[in-house]
Design an enzyme around this catalytic site. Structure first.
Site, PDB file in Angstrom:
ATOM      1  CG  ASP A 256      -0.186   0.034   2.534  1.00  0.00           C
ATOM      2  OD1 ASP A 256       0.805  -0.713   2.660  1.00  0.00           O
ATOM      3  OD2 ASP A 256      -0.587   0.782   3.445  1.00  0.00           O
TER       4      ASP A 256
ATOM      5  CD  GLU B 236       4.305   0.389   6.838  1.00  0.00           C
ATOM      6  OE1 GLU B 236       5.141   0.645   7.719  1.00  0.00           O
ATOM      7  OE2 GLU B 236       3.855   1.266   6.063  1.00  0.00           O
TER       8      GLU B 236
END
Length: 382
Positions: free
Chosen positions: A89, A150
């Site tokens: 991400d 994350e």
């Protein structure tokens, strides 16, 4: 010349890296929009890439998202498995990423981040594995873990099914700055929510009957420890929400804050000072306060004499890169891995000015980061 620690011979592996393909892979990755919890398109692209270079790929679903886990069998029987990890991400804004490659660096040119955090790391891992596959290089077993979300609190790593993980050592590529930094220490991180409840009243007719939660919250913010507490500890209140209208004495306010420290005793004592001060202010103003605490992750510290750190330092030296040991105030998936018994070192992969619209990466750093990964793969034996 790269010294293979497995075979005790000199092998030049730098020529195995296809620099043009590395850059192309990176730019393909940043074109795929993948904000936290929306990594599926990117993951399917990565699964196809990894399958073509000898990896067995699977997805591990969890409540809000999923992780990608891939494995490539090694050619050296006595070698242990090494985890290579990055996150899929990116921080937002990401929609409609625009960038330029001027031959020396790739940078954002629009109103979005570039996404080098952490797609430069993903590109480096993919190219390193591709080099292994195409040139039939003997390596340890390679376990590739690409986590999700994350940026939203290490969600993927926290929800990783460690029962499926073979590795006892991990190389995490998620630190900024020029290639060479090795993170040897990161703090514990606790967040908290303080809900202050006062008493509503009409602010124009009978304000005396009310107890202002906003006024109470303001006093709390002014009283509690904040900022740099000591060399290894920080505290911050970052969000305040409350009130309904200007003509109502506000009944409720919510404050969200955090404490980080490399010393757990200092972290706990700082939290106690914050909460004791908040409860004292609430009592003095007649408000009620409710406090909830969440442990985000625990600290880790790698000893300078640790054998894995020495191994990685030798890899950097053999690549002509001087290693620099750093202690950070931020967390990464390496915190979670270390907490689960996997010796994880977080290294810089070249990304610069991350979490901003000025994000960029030097192409030489993109290459150097890949070289470190490839060198570690062919040399690892812990």
């Amino acid at each position: 010349m790269i010294k293979s620690l497995m075979k005790k011979e000199l092998v030049d592996i730098s020529s195995y890296i296809d620099r043009q393909r590395l850059v192309e892979t990176f730019t393909e990755l940043i074109k795929i929009n993948s904000p936290s919890f929306h990594e599926r398109e990117l993951a399917e692209y990565l699964a196809r890439k990894l399958s073509l270079i000898g990896c067995e790929v699977s997805f591990q679903d969890y409540g809000e998202s999923f992780n990608l886990i891939a494995y490539r069998k090694g050619g050296i029987k006595e070698a242990s498995t090494l985890m290579l990890s990055a996150h899929m991400d990116t921080i937002e804004p990401t929609d409609g990423i625009s960038f330029i490659n001027d031959g020396e660096l790739v940078r954002s040119i629009g109103n979005t981040v570039l996404g080098a955090d952490d797609k430069s790391a993903i590109a480096q891992i993919i190219e390193a594995v591709a080099a292994v596959h195409e040139n039939k290089l003997h390596t340890c077993g390679l376990e590739i873990v690409f986590t999700s979300a994350e940026e939203k609190g290490l969600c993927g790593a926290k929800n990783l099914d460690f029962g499926r993980i073979q590795s006892k050592h991990a190389l995490v590529l998620d630190s900024g700055g020029s290639v060479g930094n090795i993170v040897v220490g990161a703090p514990s991180h606790h967040t908290y929510e303080m809900r202050v409840t006062g008493k509503a009243a009409h602010a124009g007719i009978e304000p005396e009957r009310g107890i202002s939660a906003i006024k109470c919250a303001a006093k709390i913010v002014a009283e509690v420890p904040d900022g740099r507490i000591d060399d290894v500890t920080t505290a911050n209140i970052g969000i305040i929400k409350g009130g309904t209208a200007t003509n109502v004495v506000p009944k409720e306010v919510v404050l969200n804050g955090e404490v980080r420290s490399h010393n757990i005793k200092t972290l706990e004592s700082t939290k106690k000072r914050i909460f004791d001060a908040a409860e004292k202010v609430a009592a003095e103003t007649g408000a009620v306060i409710e406090i909830k605490v969440k442990e985000e992750y625990n600290s880790f510290s790698i000893d300078k004499d640790d054998s894995y750190l020495k191994f990685l330092s030798e890899i950097f030296d053999s690549c002509g890169i001087k290693p620099a040991f750093t202690v950070t105030g931020g967390g990464s998936d390496a915190n979670i891995f270390n907490g689960r018994g996997i010796k994880a070192l977080n290294i810089s992969n070249g990304m610069q000015k991350v979490h901003s619209t000025e994000e960029f990466i030097m192409l030489e750093d993109l290459y150097k980061g890949c070289l470190i990964v490839l060198s570690a793969a062919v040399s690892f034996n812990q």
